[in-house]
Design an enzyme around this catalytic site. Structure first.
Site, PDB file in Angstrom:
ATOM      1  N   LYS A   1       0.739  -1.337  -0.094  1.00 53.74           N
ATOM      2  CA  LYS A   1      -0.209   0.032  -0.249  1.00 53.74           C
ATOM      3  C   LYS A   1       0.825   1.179   0.021  1.00 53.74           C
ATOM      4  O   LYS A   1       1.916   1.186   0.738  1.00 53.74           O
ATOM      5  CB  LYS A   1      -1.003  -0.096   1.268  1.00 53.74           C
ATOM      6  CG  LYS A   1      -2.053   1.091   1.373  1.00 53.74           C
ATOM      7  CD  LYS A   1      -2.871   0.794   2.443  1.00 53.74           C
ATOM      8  CE  LYS A   1      -4.109   1.847   2.744  1.00 53.74           C
ATOM      9  NZ  LYS A   1      -4.926   1.616   3.720  1.00 53.74           N
TER      10      LYS A   1
ATOM     11  N   SER B   1      -9.831   1.569   2.697  1.00 50.03           N
ATOM     12  CA  SER B   1      -8.768   2.436   1.807  1.00 50.03           C
ATOM     13  C   SER B   1      -7.732   1.574   1.384  1.00 50.03           C
ATOM     14  O   SER B   1      -7.251   1.992   0.109  1.00 50.03           O
ATOM     15  CB  SER B   1      -8.174   3.388   2.706  1.00 50.03           C
ATOM     16  OG  SER B   1      -7.480   2.865   3.789  1.00 50.03           O
TER      17      SER B   1
ATOM     18  N   SER C   1      -9.786  -1.015   6.968  1.00 53.86           N
ATOM     19  CA  SER C   1      -9.265  -0.868   5.562  1.00 53.86           C
ATOM     20  C   SER C   1      -8.418  -1.886   4.948  1.00 53.86           C
ATOM     21  O   SER C   1      -8.077  -1.893   3.731  1.00 53.86           O
ATOM     22  CB  SER C   1      -8.477   0.389   5.655  1.00 53.86           C
ATOM     23  OG  SER C   1      -9.058   1.562   5.417  1.00 53.86           O
TER      24      SER C   1
HETATM   25  N1  GLN Z   1     -13.124   3.735   6.184  1.00 51.06           N
HETATM   26  C1  GLN Z   1     -12.611   3.956   7.442  1.00 51.06           C
HETATM   27  C2  GLN Z   1     -12.250   5.358   7.333  1.00 51.06           C
HETATM   28  O1  GLN Z   1     -12.447   6.180   6.479  1.00 51.06           O
HETATM   29  C3  GLN Z   1     -11.421   3.204   7.938  1.00 51.06           C
HETATM   30  C4  GLN Z   1     -10.299   3.604   7.075  1.00 51.06           C
HETATM   31  C5  GLN Z   1      -9.109   2.911   7.516  1.00 51.06           C
HETATM   32  O2  GLN Z   1      -8.995   1.773   8.153  1.00 51.06           O
HETATM   33  N2  GLN Z   1      -7.918   3.393   7.280  1.00 51.06           N
HETATM   34  O3  GLN Z   1     -11.571   6.066   8.159  1.00 51.06           O
END
Ligand code: GLN
Length: 487
Positions: A78, A153, A177
């Site tokens: 990532k 994400s 994420s």
């Molecule tokens: N979808 C969640 C957010 O928008 C989690 C994102 C993540 O785990 N980085 O913060």
């Protein structure tokens, strides 16, 4: 060579049979070449570096040297994990040209294990989002249906694995994420316990929640990756100095009798009927294998999303203060004084969602509101953790859906942040409580979209998660509910 459905285990076996790491890497690059123009999982593909690394592995093998556990395995990372010399963009204009002067602990570990790093994957900007649509560059598409989101994400990492471009990848999980994109893309993803994996070199989003986690095509592959990246690192003061068990040998070591807790609150309104059916069927499988199923309650589930969006935004507003065009990040070309330069650089460098979160986080930490929002959220976080402590006195593992729905359409939720935030209802609590959680594919909707089931275990019980997930995975394979990738 057909590497697009191989697991790490398969690729290690192939190499024992004489296939070279270079051939495997070439095949992965070929797959990226064929598929990534439609899917757009990658930000940068480092083909030359990957081939050089693969040749070095082959050379080591020829010389009879001991090879690492990931020798010749293509891995994507990532784009919020730093590697010296490469760009680490966090899918943000702010870091578009940022080349970190150091390498993340987990990347060092992968390199020491002789893995072949293929490149960096797309994500929601600074990991804020659930669809990769918040990437400043382009959205990633779900390999199962190109009109849909791969989740986020870590959507680029999940799509790269699901599409057969790499067997495994690293993501980060602050509120879901790793697990949510794994569920949307029909692969396995683990969020380790807070402190299990060092975050040295992971660009911080919300430091009391962030963890690096593996994504792969099988539970064993995730176990194999965790084995490599887990462990204490003095450069991350939150990493815990506890021994790393042998996750792979624990895979078959399922403790019985097993009590599975099924939280009432995870089957409430908003849950898609097909997702519910598939998850209930997986619970049945464990029951048929002798597990006791117990309905439990996690009474503060409904508060988790609100608590998360107070704590995560508060921490983000503080972590992202460093991107001011002076210390770090994009600097505006427009001339002005210091404050003007800060303001313009941030205005130009950050996207909408990141700005929204910085404003929210700054607000909840501001004097006069801090106690009402931030401090209160910390108290409810404690209650959420206590819900889990209580539940784990009655059961060994908690099981439920990873997400309320299968992959949604690109654009479907992008104008409604609250709807987007709600796609994390089942994943967020594990981050707030610090416990490990895994998502694995458990079935498919009639229209052919993958469905994920989530297992959560007590702090530092990743081995237990792997063993149970592995047992389930075996049962699915026998029932042929798991079609080949892109089948
Ligand atoms: N979808 C969640 C957010 O928008 C989690 C994102 C993540 O785990 N980085 O913060």
């Amino acid at each position: 060579m057909e590497i697009s459905t191989c697991t790490i285990e398969d690729l290690i076996r192939l190499q024992r049979q004489g296939v070279s790491a270079e051939e495997i890497t070439q095949a992965a690059l070929g797959e990226i070449e064929r598929r990534d123009s439609a899917i757009r999982a990658f930000i940068d593909v480092h083909a030359e570096a990957a081939l050089a690394q693969a040749r070095a592995v082959d050379e080591k093998r020829r010389r009879g040297e001991v090879l690492g556990p990931l020798a010749g395995i293509p891995i994507a990372i990532k784009d919020n994990l730093c590697r010296r010399g490469w760009r680490t963009t966090c899918s943000s204009r702010m870091l578009k040209d940022f080349r970190p002067p150091y390498t993340a602990h987990v990347i060092e570990k992968l390199e020491a294990a002789d893995a072949v790093l293929m490149g960096t994957t797309n994500m929601d900007e600074f990991a804020m989002g659930s669809s990769t649509e918040n990437s400043a560059f382009f959205p990633t598409r779900n390999p199962w249906d190109l009109e849909r989101s791969p989740g986020g994400s870590s959507g680029g990492s999940a799509a790269a694995v699901a599409a057969g471009m790499v067997p495994a990848a690293l993501g980060s999980d602050t509120g879901g994420s790793v697990r949510q994109p794994a569920a949307f893309c029909g692969i396995v993803g683990l969020k380790p316990s807070y402190g299990r994996v060092s975050r040295y070199g992971l660009v911080a989003f919300a430091s009391s929640l962030d963890q690096v986690g593996p994504l792969g095509r099988s539970v064993a592959d995730c176990a194999c990756l965790l084995q490599v990246i887990a462990g204490h690192d003095p450069r991350d003061s939150t990493s815990v100095p506890r021994d790393v068990p042998s996750y792979l040998s624990e895979l078959f070591n399922l403790k019985r009798p097993l009590t599975v807790g099924v939280p009432r609150e995870h089957f409430a309104a908003g849950l898609d009927a097909e997702v519910e059916l598939a998850v209930r069927q997986s619970i049945r499988i464990l029951e048929q294998q002798g597990a006791t199923i117990r309905e439990i309650s996690l009474p503060h589930t409904a508060d988790a999303v609100a608590v998360y969006y107070l704590i995560a935004t508060a921490e983000a507003s503080s972590n992202l203060a460093r991107y001011d065009g002076m210390h770090y990040g994009h600097r505006t070309p427009r001339r002005g004084g210091l404050i003007e330069t800060y303001c313009r650089s941030r205005e130009e460098g950050f996207g909408h969602e990141v700005k929204r979160r910085i404003m929210l986080g700054t607000f909840v930490l501001s004097s006069g509101y801090r106690d009402a929002y931030y401090v209160r959220a910390l108290r409810v976080r404690r209650l959420i953790k206590e819900d889990f402590d209580r539940a784990f006195r009655e059961c060994d593992v908690i099981m439920g859906p990873t997400t309320p729905t299968p992959a949604f359409r690109l654009g479907e939720k992008s104008s409604d942040p609250l709807a987007m935030y709600l796609s994390d209802v089942y994943t967020i609590s594990a981050n707030l409580a610090g416990i490990p959680a895994i998502s694995l594919p458990c079935g498919w909707t009639r229209s052919g979209l993958p469905i994920g089931v989530q297992l959560q275990a007590p702090f530092f019980e990743e081995a237990r998660l792997f063993a149970i997930a592995h047992a389930l995975e075996q049962a699915f394979d026998r029932r042929r509910t798991k079609p080949a990738v892109n089948g």
